[in-house]
Design a protein around this motif. Sequence first.
Motif, PDB file in Angstrom:
ATOM      1  N   ILE A   1      35.098  30.504  30.552  1.00  0.00           N
ATOM      2  CA  ILE A   1      35.524  31.113  31.822  1.00  0.00           C
ATOM      3  C   ILE A   1      35.306  30.136  32.974  1.00  0.00           C
ATOM      4  N   VAL A   2      34.152  29.484  32.992  1.00  0.00           N
ATOM      5  CA  VAL A   2      33.869  28.513  34.058  1.00  0.00           C
ATOM      6  C   VAL A   2      34.859  27.355  33.993  1.00  0.00           C
ATOM      7  N   SER A   3      35.221  26.928  32.802  1.00  0.00           N
ATOM      8  CA  SER A   3      36.185  25.828  32.659  1.00  0.00           C
ATOM      9  C   SER A   3      37.545  26.217  33.221  1.00  0.00           C
TER      10      SER A   3
ATOM     11  N   ALA B   1      36.848  36.781  37.704  1.00  0.00           N
ATOM     12  CA  ALA B   1      36.424  35.930  36.592  1.00  0.00           C
ATOM     13  C   ALA B   1      34.945  35.574  36.709  1.00  0.00           C
ATOM     14  N   VAL B   2      34.488  35.320  37.927  1.00  0.00           N
ATOM     15  CA  VAL B   2      33.072  34.994  38.129  1.00  0.00           C
ATOM     16  C   VAL B   2      32.187  36.187  37.787  1.00  0.00           C
ATOM     17  N   ASN B   3      32.620  37.379  38.141  1.00  0.00           N
ATOM     18  CA  ASN B   3      31.828  38.575  37.817  1.00  0.00           C
ATOM     19  C   ASN B   3      31.700  38.767  36.306  1.00  0.00           C
ATOM     20  N   GLU B   4      32.776  38.504  35.589  1.00  0.00           N
ATOM     21  CA  GLU B   4      32.702  38.594  34.128  1.00  0.00           C
ATOM     22  C   GLU B   4      31.741  37.550  33.568  1.00  0.00           C
ATOM     23  N   SER B   5      31.811  36.341  34.114  1.00  0.00           N
ATOM     24  CA  SER B   5      30.899  35.290  33.663  1.00  0.00           C
ATOM     25  C   SER B   5      29.449  35.653  33.970  1.00  0.00           C
TER      26      SER B   5
ATOM     27  N   THR C   1      44.536  32.008  48.538  1.00  0.00           N
ATOM     28  CA  THR C   1      45.053  33.227  49.151  1.00  0.00           C
ATOM     29  C   THR C   1      44.142  34.402  48.785  1.00  0.00           C
ATOM     30  N   PRO C   2      44.247  35.529  49.478  1.00  0.00           N
ATOM     31  CA  PRO C   2      43.419  36.691  49.116  1.00  0.00           C
ATOM     32  C   PRO C   2      43.616  37.135  47.670  1.00  0.00           C
ATOM     33  N   GLU C   3      44.847  37.049  47.163  1.00  0.00           N
ATOM     34  CA  GLU C   3      45.083  37.443  45.775  1.00  0.00           C
ATOM     35  C   GLU C   3      44.390  36.491  44.808  1.00  0.00           C
ATOM     36  N   ILE C   4      44.510  35.184  45.061  1.00  0.00           N
ATOM     37  CA  ILE C   4      43.844  34.209  44.192  1.00  0.00           C
ATOM     38  C   ILE C   4      42.330  34.357  44.291  1.00  0.00           C
ATOM     39  N   TYR C   5      41.847  34.597  45.505  1.00  0.00           N
ATOM     40  CA  TYR C   5      40.402  34.772  45.698  1.00  0.00           C
ATOM     41  C   TYR C   5      39.880  35.948  44.879  1.00  0.00           C
ATOM     42  N   SER C   6      40.583  37.068  44.883  1.00  0.00           N
ATOM     43  CA  SER C   6      40.137  38.242  44.123  1.00  0.00           C
ATOM     44  C   SER C   6      40.142  37.959  42.624  1.00  0.00           C
ATOM     45  N   GLN C   7      41.124  37.195  42.142  1.00  0.00           N
ATOM     46  CA  GLN C   7      41.161  36.854  40.720  1.00  0.00           C
ATOM     47  C   GLN C   7      39.999  35.932  40.341  1.00  0.00           C
ATOM     48  N   LEU C   8      39.702  34.968  41.205  1.00  0.00           N
ATOM     49  CA  LEU C   8      38.570  34.078  40.931  1.00  0.00           C
ATOM     50  C   LEU C   8      37.251  34.845  40.934  1.00  0.00           C
ATOM     51  N   VAL C   9      37.084  35.745  41.877  1.00  0.00           N
ATOM     52  CA  VAL C   9      35.849  36.539  41.943  1.00  0.00           C
ATOM     53  C   VAL C   9      35.726  37.441  40.718  1.00  0.00           C
TER      54      VAL C   9
ATOM     55  N   SER D   1      31.177  34.187  45.313  1.00  0.00           N
ATOM     56  CA  SER D   1      32.095  35.012  46.114  1.00  0.00           C
ATOM     57  C   SER D   1      31.852  34.823  47.606  1.00  0.00           C
ATOM     58  N   LEU D   2      30.591  34.660  48.006  1.00  0.00           N
ATOM     59  CA  LEU D   2      30.290  34.462  49.428  1.00  0.00           C
ATOM     60  C   LEU D   2      30.739  33.082  49.905  1.00  0.00           C
ATOM     61  N   VAL D   3      30.514  32.070  49.078  1.00  0.00           N
ATOM     62  CA  VAL D   3      30.890  30.710  49.479  1.00  0.00           C
ATOM     63  C   VAL D   3      32.406  30.562  49.513  1.00  0.00           C
ATOM     64  N   TRP D   4      33.083  31.060  48.513  1.00  0.00           N
ATOM     65  CA  TRP D   4      34.537  30.902  48.454  1.00  0.00           C
ATOM     66  C   TRP D   4      35.258  31.737  49.503  1.00  0.00           C
TER      67      TRP D   4
END
Length: 245
Positions: free
Chosen positions: A42-44, A134-138, A124-132, A100-103
């Motif tokens: 996931i991090v990769s 993935a981070v939550n799952e990790s 973008t807000p949509e990309i940001y939500s998708q990244l967050v 999530s806070l830094v990004w």
Amino acid sequence: MAMGEWVENPHAESALSNILPCVDQRTTNNTLVQSKQVVTNIVSVVNRFIYSIADANASPNDPNYYNQSGPAMPPLCYPFDSQLNERQCTSQEVSSSNASLVWKKYECQVTEYGFCSSVVGRVTPEIYSQLVGAVNESYALEHYTPLLLNLQNCNFVRETFQEITSSYCPPLNHYLKVINAGLGLISVGVLLCLVLWILYANRPQREEEFVKPSFAQKLKHRFSKNRNNNNNNTNSSLSNAAGEV
């Protein structure tokens, strides 16, 4: 004691083995390794997007262009090294706990066409939500998998039972002995009360048995006395009659 037997050997056949089925340590270790591999993957994926798209200064003709610009977005920290051992994050990386806070600082405002309208912004807000997401799952796999595995291999239950058997069972055994002694004394007291009640209940009947013969003797004595008096009177009358003759 069933709890103590299960704590010493949780995989043996016991009273609690059917209620608390546990997997062996080998299966637990394999599950933990697989969870670490998933976290690393996931991090990769997240970092690949950050390096190749978010932080890239793409041209308007690039299909990945959405007017991203400004300072580079920091990548996500790999919590494990190549040997899947824990590692410390560097100063250029962000951990899954505060990513999530830094990004959020690199999020841009978008137009109706989905392009960044602000001067500075990497996602973008949509990309940001998708990244967050993935981070939550990790983060969940990294921090909660060991706890779940402790339940799976019954380590958590074993530690809890050890604490109970070592800290609470000895005082409980002492109190149970005191309770048993008290119940024994109560039983003896009830038995003595029952014996005394039986003796007391039979006491009036015995007195009546002694009273009845004495009363009969008194009546017999009275009848005998009356009979003697009658005989004496008869004899006196006969004597008087004989004297007159």
